[in-house]
Design a protein around this motif. Structure first.
Motif, short mmCIF file in Angstrom:
data_model
loop_
_atom_site.label_atom_id
_atom_site.label_comp_id
_atom_site.label_asym_id
_atom_site.label_seq_id
_atom_site.Cartn_x
_atom_site.Cartn_y
_atom_site.Cartn_z
N LEU A 215 37.15 31.29 7.19
CA LEU A 215 36.26 31.18 6.16
C LEU A 215 35.80 30.03 6.19
N LEU A 216 36.72 29.52 6.60
CA LEU A 216 35.43 27.67 6.11
C LEU A 216 34.24 28.09 6.43
N ALA A 217 34.05 27.89 8.30
CA ALA A 217 33.45 27.91 8.95
C ALA A 217 32.67 28.39 9.11
N ALA A 218 32.06 29.70 8.15
CA ALA A 218 31.62 30.56 8.34
C ALA A 218 31.43 31.74 7.36
N SER A 219 32.42 31.65 6.38
CA SER A 219 31.95 32.28 5.45
C SER A 219 30.63 32.81 4.51
N PRO A 220 30.56 33.56 4.43
CA PRO A 220 28.95 32.89 2.84
C PRO A 220 30.01 33.14 1.30
N LEU A 221 31.44 33.48 1.62
CA LEU A 221 31.44 33.91 0.33
C LEU A 221 31.35 32.18 0.25
N ARG B 84 36.75 20.29 -0.61
CA ARG B 84 38.30 20.77 -1.07
C ARG B 84 39.28 21.56 0.18
N TYR B 85 40.27 21.74 -1.05
CA TYR B 85 41.42 22.14 0.21
C TYR B 85 41.69 23.84 0.13
N PHE B 86 42.38 24.20 1.21
CA PHE B 86 41.73 25.09 0.84
C PHE B 86 43.74 25.97 1.55
N GLU B 87 43.94 27.96 1.17
CA GLU B 87 45.48 27.59 1.51
C GLU B 87 45.11 29.64 0.87
N ASP B 88 45.52 29.83 2.03
CA ASP B 88 45.66 31.77 2.53
C ASP B 88 44.61 32.20 2.02
N ASN B 89 43.78 31.12 1.90
CA ASN B 89 42.16 31.64 1.39
C ASN B 89 41.31 31.54 0.98
N GLN B 90 42.14 30.41 -0.25
CA GLN B 90 42.31 30.09 -1.36
C GLN B 90 41.66 28.48 -1.32
N GLU B 91 40.79 28.56 -2.73
CA GLU B 91 41.05 27.33 -2.83
C GLU B 91 42.34 26.84 -3.09
N ALA B 92 42.91 25.61 -3.08
CA ALA B 92 44.85 25.02 -3.39
C ALA B 92 44.70 24.97 -4.84
N GLU B 93 45.93 25.41 -5.60
CA GLU B 93 46.26 24.75 -6.85
C GLU B 93 46.64 23.62 -6.49
N PRO B 94 46.48 22.59 -7.79
CA PRO B 94 47.38 21.31 -7.92
C PRO B 94 48.79 21.36 -7.27
#
Length: 314
Positions: A259-265, A272-282
């Motif tokens: 996702l972070l490497a190539a998705s247009p999304l 930023r820091y992501f988990e489970d294809n979403q940006e992580a909450e604090p």
């Protein structure tokens, strides 16, 4: 870093890397995946190659790398998968890899790592997990900076872990010279360093069009856990739902990386820091997910960058 609205995507912790990149065309793009011959590195490389990228897997074991490259090519219509030697704990190996790279680099996935290993040190005296997981990737990425800048819109992906919640970077004693060695604290601070690197590199290289993000892939049973007691792993799996850590197969584990490497999304998203294809909450105290405030601290990120430069210059 100034926090804005968290990034969300339609994907979940159960989405696979192939699903995340469905319809994405990476023809003409060049990618490197460190540790691409095992675990989620294989599936990261496979998904990028299937989308049309020329992928180089950077590995310590060339024979394993060649077998993996052949297997990926066989399942991705012969997409080019190259293999190159890289030992992240060896400064000469990292420098040689970076020096040998020619032309632009569009995607760098810093995926390789060691976890909770017995105490070990590099010839420089550096604690092995910090040296491999952070310093090796720091040297590699900064060495490849000209190639990333030349690509226009390059992306760097830093594979971290929820284990970053175990420890901030202890700048007064990074290498456990004064305090007793603890494999999990050592691993934790190396994973925090992966996030801090994304914060600082994203800031420094924004003008070059380079985005840098970090992620937690999820709980995946791979060779990364070779130093752990199997009973411990099963207990962690059993606790997964209560701690918030999502256990996955390797295809799901590679999803947030691609996702972070190539998705247009996530085009233009950085630091930023992501988990489970979403940006992580604090992170909430006691929870096994989310991102620690110290891992996004811009002052700590700047300090880590300087400490890393100084160590590598010795």
């Amino acid at each position: 870093m100034t926090q804005t609205t968290p990034i969300t995507t339609p994907f979940t912790g159960q989405s696979t890397a192939a699903e995340v990149l469905e319809g994405v065309d990476l023809r003409g793009r060049r990618a490197i995946v460190t540790g691409g011959a095992s675990g989620i590195g294989v599936e990261t490389a496979r998904a990028l190659a299937a989308a049309g990228a020329e992928v180089t897997i950077a590995v310590r074991d060339l024979d394993a790398g060649k077998r993996t490259a052949e297997a990926i090519a066989a399942t991705t219509a012969g997409a080019p998968v190259l293999v190159a030697p890289l030992d992240l704990a060896d400064r000469a190996s990292v420098a040689s890899f970076a020096a040998a790279w020619e032309g632009p680099l569009h995607i760098l996935v810093n995926n390789a790592g060691v976890m909770a290993c017995p105490e070990a040190r590099t010839p420089e005296g550096w604690e092995l997990q910090f040296a491999t997981n952070h310093l090796g990737h720091f040297a590699l990425t900064t060495g490849l900076h000209p190639a990333l800048a030349a690509a226009g819109g390059a992306r760097v992906v830093s594979v971290s872990s929820s284990a970053h919640l175990r420890s901030a970077v202890v700048f007064d004693d990074i290498h456990f010279r004064e305090r007793p060695y603890d494999p999990w604290l050592a691993y934790g601070q190396s994973k925090t360093a992966n996030v801090l690197f994304a914060v600082e590199a994203g800031r420094r290289w924004a003008g070059d069009g380079i985005t840098v993000n970090a992620l937690m892939p999820g709980g995946i049973r791979t060779n990364l856990q070779r130093h752990l007691d199997p009973d411990y792993i099963e207990r962690r799996r059993a606790l997964g739902n209560s701690t918030g850590v999502t256990w996955k197969n390797t295809e799901q584990g590679a999803a947030t990386s691609v996702l972070l490497a190539a998705s247009p999304l996530v085009e233009g998203v950085s630091g930023r820091y992501f988990e489970d294809n979403q940006e992580a909450e604090p992170n909430r105290e006691g929870a096994g997910r989310g991102v620690a405030a110290y891992a996004l601290d811009p002052e700590a990120a700047t300090l880590l960058w300087q400490v890393s430069v100084d160590l590598l210059a010795l």
